[in-house]
Design an enzyme around this catalytic site. Structure first.
Site, PDB file in Angstrom:
ATOM      1  N   LYS A  38       0.818  -1.219   0.000  1.00  0.00           N
ATOM      2  CA  LYS A  38       0.000   0.000   0.000  1.00  0.00           C
ATOM      3  C   LYS A  38       0.854   1.272   0.000  1.00  0.00           C
ATOM      4  O   LYS A  38       0.398   2.308  -0.458  1.00  0.00           O
ATOM      5  CB  LYS A  38      -0.952   0.005   1.189  1.00  0.00           C
ATOM      6  CG  LYS A  38      -0.279   0.181   2.529  1.00  0.00           C
ATOM      7  CD  LYS A  38      -1.279   0.052   3.670  1.00  0.00           C
ATOM      8  CE  LYS A  38      -0.625   0.394   4.980  1.00  0.00           C
ATOM      9  NZ  LYS A  38      -1.308  -0.194   6.130  1.00  0.00           N
ATOM     10  N   ARG A 131      -7.096   0.502  17.459  1.00  0.00           N
ATOM     11  CA  ARG A 131      -7.599   0.673  16.097  1.00  0.00           C
ATOM     12  C   ARG A 131      -8.534  -0.519  15.883  1.00  0.00           C
ATOM     13  O   ARG A 131      -9.493  -0.659  16.638  1.00  0.00           O
ATOM     14  CB  ARG A 131      -6.451   0.769  15.072  1.00  0.00           C
ATOM     15  CG  ARG A 131      -6.937   1.376  13.736  1.00  0.00           C
ATOM     16  CD  ARG A 131      -5.823   1.565  12.716  1.00  0.00           C
ATOM     17  NE  ARG A 131      -5.498   0.326  12.013  1.00  0.00           N
ATOM     18  CZ  ARG A 131      -4.641   0.254  10.987  1.00  0.00           C
ATOM     19  NH1 ARG A 131      -4.046   1.351  10.537  1.00  0.00           N
ATOM     20  NH2 ARG A 131      -4.388  -0.894  10.403  1.00  0.00           N
TER      21      ARG A 131
HETATM   22  C1  LIG Z   1      -0.342  -0.843   6.732  1.00  0.00           C
HETATM   23  C2  LIG Z   1      -0.519  -2.085   7.483  1.00  0.00           C
HETATM   24  C3  LIG Z   1       0.574  -2.939   7.664  1.00  0.00           C
HETATM   25  C4  LIG Z   1       1.967  -2.612   7.175  1.00  0.00           C
HETATM   26  O1  LIG Z   1       2.486  -1.523   7.872  1.00  0.00           O
HETATM   27  P1  LIG Z   1       4.041  -1.102   7.750  1.00  0.00           P
HETATM   28  O2  LIG Z   1       4.274  -0.251   8.923  1.00  0.00           O
HETATM   29  O3  LIG Z   1       4.165  -0.380   6.454  1.00  0.00           O
HETATM   30  O4  LIG Z   1       4.839  -2.344   7.771  1.00  0.00           O
HETATM   31  C5  LIG Z   1       0.351  -4.127   8.340  1.00  0.00           C
HETATM   32  N1  LIG Z   1      -0.876  -4.448   8.812  1.00  0.00           N
HETATM   33  C6  LIG Z   1      -1.939  -3.647   8.654  1.00  0.00           C
HETATM   34  C7  LIG Z   1      -3.251  -4.057   9.202  1.00  0.00           C
HETATM   35  C8  LIG Z   1      -1.799  -2.436   7.984  1.00  0.00           C
HETATM   36  O5  LIG Z   1      -2.861  -1.633   7.836  1.00  0.00           O
END
Ligand SMILES: *Cc1c(COP(=O)(O)O)cnc(C)c1O
Length: 372
Positions: A38, A131
């Site tokens: 993402k 969250r």
């Molecule tokens: C964005 C996200 C991740 C990855 O996060 P990073 O800090 O970029 O490794 C993992 N799990 C969830 C649920 C996320 O929303």
């Protein structure tokens, strides 16, 4: 080809190199890596570099990004809790999704059954960041009881997410709690859960420090792969690149000017009241990029002697007085981007994206602070 600046140069080989490094560290602890796409909007070539680097799964929070990855032959994981209105597409484009609402899971089951599929889910448990995720143990048990009756769903594990809303740091304690809930579930329902998903890049420091509970067998990593940076300890991981994403901008003005504006100071173009320090006459450059493309707090010039003074929507104001280079109008100034700036630049239509397949070993991080 005529290049149109600003350019975001993305090094696929550096990203692959970082991924290989991080995956091998995780592998030694029995942890598989879901590569999170993402941060770069699911650009297919970059996702392929993650797969070439060894990730087992590709993960994204948006179905639109997962759609771009449909031809890459690894399982896809949807990170953001599915929208009910989107349940059919979730089942189509994601093999696995993170969930916390029975109503949604039931919809996923319906669509999966219609398509003759079993949609895999990881039930999210909130161990304190507040969250997403189920919070009360009784609710978790009741929900699982219902999930086990759904013909279109396979519960493959539980997981958690930290450092996102509450800023709670992953620890052996909160992840240990997750591990013990998994054991309770397995005992109570006489089932085996394959996956214990222990969070995002902020959980990686536990891997390095050898503090990750041994039951954790999956991490969902995005930032760590593209930046090689341990945010919790603010350390660079040895033998990783932090310049996988370089922004190259063009200078449109160079002038010597005072460091304090002349006249009564009101508000800048973003409604803030700016303050200035008098450093005398300084040599300033304007680069043709601005706040609609990039968050200037999340980038630094590759030429360390250049200071970012500020920006409006389309102009980036730089102090180049201390540089040993002699810049001229039309020359390029490049920047190393951090997570937010990468996200902005990838999303900006005004930034040309170029994928490159090279790296020079001299580019490796010089300030290696972390040895494994
Ligand atoms: C964005 C996200 C991740 C990855 O996060 P990073 O800090 O970029 O490794 C993992 N799990 C969830 C649920 C996320 O929303």
């Amino acid at each position: 080809m005529i290049l149109s600046y600003p350019i975001l140069e993305i090094s696929l080989s550096k990203i692959k190199h970082n991924t290989e490094k991080i995956v091998s560290i995780c592998d030694k602890k029995g942890i598989s890596v879901a590569g999170v796409t993402k941060g770069f909007c699911g650009i297919e070539e970059i996702a392929k570099a993650l797969v070439d680097g060894g990730v087992d799964i590709l993960a994204d929070s948006r179905i639109r990004n997962l759609k771009k990855l449909k031809d890459i032959d690894v399982p896809k994981l949807l990170l953001r809790l599915p929208m009910i209105s989107n349940a059919e597409e979730v089942v189509e484009y994601a093999d696995i999704s993170l969930n916390s609402e029975l109503k949604t899971i039931k919809m996923l089951s319906q669509y999966a059954s219609l398509k003759g599929k079993k949609h895999k889910i990881i039930l999210m448990v909130d161990v304190g960041d507040l969250r997403e995720g189920m919070f009360i143990k009784e609710d978790i048990f009741n929900t699982i009881e219902s999930i086990l009756e759904l013909s279109g769903i396979k519960l493959i594990g539980i997981g958690t997410n930290l450092s996102c809303f509450g800023g709670v740091i992953p620890s052996d304690e909160n992840l240990g709690k997750l591990a013990s809930i998994k054991k309770e579930i397995e005992k109570k329902f006489d089932i085996e859960l394959d996956v214990l998903s222990g969070g995002n890049s902020t959980s990686f420091h536990l891997v390095i420090n050898d503090e990750i509970p041994k039951e954790i067998n999956q991490l969902r990593l995005g930032t760590m792969l593209i930046l090689g940076h341990d945010e919790i300890n603010d350390k660079w991981i040895e033998d990783t690149f932090n310049d996988c994403f370089r922004l190259i901008t063009e200078i449109v003005e160079i002038k010597e000017k005072p460091s304090i504006p002349i006249g009564k100071i009101g508000y800048d173009s973003f409604g803030n009241k700016p303050t200035f320090k008098d450093k005398g006459i300084r040599k300033r450059a304007i680069s043709a990029i601005g706040k609609q493309d990039i968050d200037i707090d999340w980038m630094k010039a590759e030429d360390h002697s250049i200071l970012i003074l500020g920006a409006s929507s389309d102009h980036l104001i730089l102090d180049i007085t201390d540089s040993n280079e002699t810049y001229e109008v039309g020359d390029k100034i490049s920047f190393i981007l951090d997570y937010v700036a990468i996200l902005n630049a990838v999303n900006s239509d005004y930034v040309e994206k170029i994928l490159v397949e090279h790296y020079e070993v001299k580019d490796l991080n010089e300030e290696v602070l972390c040895t494994i």
